[in-house]
Design an enzyme around this catalytic site. Structure first.
Site, PDB file in Angstrom:
ATOM      1  N   GLU A  47       0.831  -1.214   0.000  1.00 50.52           N
ATOM      2  CA  GLU A  47       0.000   0.000   0.000  1.00 50.52           C
ATOM      3  C   GLU A  47       0.863   1.261   0.000  1.00 50.52           C
ATOM      4  O   GLU A  47       2.088   1.203   0.162  1.00 50.52           O
ATOM      5  CB  GLU A  47      -0.942  -0.035   1.212  1.00 50.52           C
ATOM      6  CG  GLU A  47      -1.890  -1.224   1.138  1.00 50.52           C
ATOM      7  CD  GLU A  47      -2.984  -1.214   2.191  1.00 50.52           C
ATOM      8  OE1 GLU A  47      -2.880  -0.473   3.196  1.00 50.52           O
ATOM      9  OE2 GLU A  47      -3.955  -1.976   2.009  1.00 50.52           O
ATOM     10  N   GLU A  70      -1.558 -10.038  -6.170  1.00 52.34           N
ATOM     11  CA  GLU A  70      -1.528 -10.804  -7.415  1.00 52.34           C
ATOM     12  C   GLU A  70      -0.661 -10.120  -8.466  1.00 52.34           C
ATOM     13  O   GLU A  70       0.095 -10.762  -9.199  1.00 52.34           O
ATOM     14  CB  GLU A  70      -2.949 -10.959  -7.980  1.00 52.34           C
ATOM     15  CG  GLU A  70      -3.916 -11.687  -7.066  1.00 52.34           C
ATOM     16  CD  GLU A  70      -4.643 -10.768  -6.091  1.00 52.34           C
ATOM     17  OE1 GLU A  70      -4.056  -9.746  -5.648  1.00 52.34           O
ATOM     18  OE2 GLU A  70      -5.804 -11.065  -5.769  1.00 52.34           O
ATOM     19  N   CYS A  80      -1.779  -4.644  -5.651  1.00 53.56           N
ATOM     20  CA  CYS A  80      -2.323  -5.879  -5.076  1.00 53.56           C
ATOM     21  C   CYS A  80      -1.278  -6.999  -5.092  1.00 53.56           C
ATOM     22  O   CYS A  80      -0.338  -6.986  -5.899  1.00 53.56           O
ATOM     23  CB  CYS A  80      -3.523  -6.359  -5.889  1.00 53.56           C
ATOM     24  SG  CYS A  80      -4.958  -5.283  -5.814  1.00 53.56           S
TER      25      CYS A  80
HETATM   26  N1  THU Z   1      -5.949  -6.356  -2.494  1.00 55.24           N
HETATM   27  C1  THU Z   1      -5.142  -7.312  -3.032  1.00 55.24           C
HETATM   28  O1  THU Z   1      -3.946  -7.401  -2.702  1.00 55.24           O
HETATM   29  N2  THU Z   1      -5.676  -8.155  -3.951  1.00 55.24           N
HETATM   30  C2  THU Z   1      -6.963  -8.100  -4.407  1.00 55.24           C
HETATM   31  O2  THU Z   1      -7.331  -8.817  -5.324  1.00 55.24           O
HETATM   32  C3  THU Z   1      -7.908  -7.185  -3.781  1.00 55.24           C
HETATM   33  C4  THU Z   1      -7.341  -6.178  -2.858  1.00 55.24           C
HETATM   34  C5  THU Z   1      -5.389  -5.437  -1.495  1.00 55.24           C
HETATM   35  C6  THU Z   1      -5.252  -4.027  -1.955  1.00 55.24           C
HETATM   36  C7  THU Z   1      -5.297  -3.266  -0.652  1.00 55.24           C
HETATM   37  O3  THU Z   1      -3.992  -3.220  -0.115  1.00 55.24           O
HETATM   38  C8  THU Z   1      -6.152  -4.132   0.258  1.00 55.24           C
HETATM   39  O4  THU Z   1      -6.227  -5.408  -0.362  1.00 55.24           O
HETATM   40  C9  THU Z   1      -7.554  -3.597   0.484  1.00 55.24           C
HETATM   41  O5  THU Z   1      -8.200  -3.353  -0.691  1.00 55.24           O
END
Ligand code: THU
Length: 132
Positions: free
Chosen positions: A44, A55, A53
């Site tokens: 983040e 992935e 994210c």
């Molecule tokens: N997030 C992911 O890492 N993968 C996803 O497919 C959905 C969301 C993360 C982004 C952010 O840091 C946190 O989850 C909340 O949205």
């Protein structure tokens, strides 16, 4: 590499999640067509839109190391239960997969669920624009 092993790689990667704003930690483990595993976590940023994210972290690691064919990805989160990827990640991963790429999730009771990319990204944008 079986699905449970891939889930375990994802859980390990989740420990590195940098998620001080959402406190939602995600881990992913991506398998490439030659059997290499790339892991990722969410990273983040105080400028929220700059967040990456788990992935896509894994995917970018794989591509930057020369791997462009993905066969499977396991995804876990601190919340537990099935953690489905966001739309941007589905699209991003589809660039490097065929329609059979498998998504592996673990339920709260430990049940392993698999879905193909065709299941979770139907009618995907297919890049036909490149032929225009
Ligand atoms: N997030 C992911 O890492 N993968 C996803 O497919 C959905 C969301 C993360 C982004 C952010 O840091 C946190 O989850 C909340 O949205």
């Amino acid at each position: 590499m079986n699905n449970v092993e891939l889930i375990n790689y994802a859980k390990k990667a989740m420990n590195n999640a940098y998620a001080p704003y959402s406190n939602f930690c995600v881990g992913a483990a991506l398998l490439t067509d030659d059997g290499t595993v790339y892991t990722g976590c969410n990273v983040e940023n105080s400028s929220f839109g700059a967040t990456i994210c788990a992935e896509r972290t894994a995917a970018v690691k794989a591509v930057s190391e020369g791997h462009r064919r993905f066969t499977k990805i396991a995804i876990v989160s601190k919340a537990g239960g099935y953690t489905y990827p966001c739309g941007i990640c589905r699209q991003f991963l589809s660039e490097f997969s065929d329609e059979n790429m498998e998504f592996i999730f673990e339920g709260k009771d430990g049940t392993i669920l698999t879905k193909s990319i065709k299941d979770i990204l139907p009618y995907a944008f297919n890049g036909e624009w490149r032929n225009i």
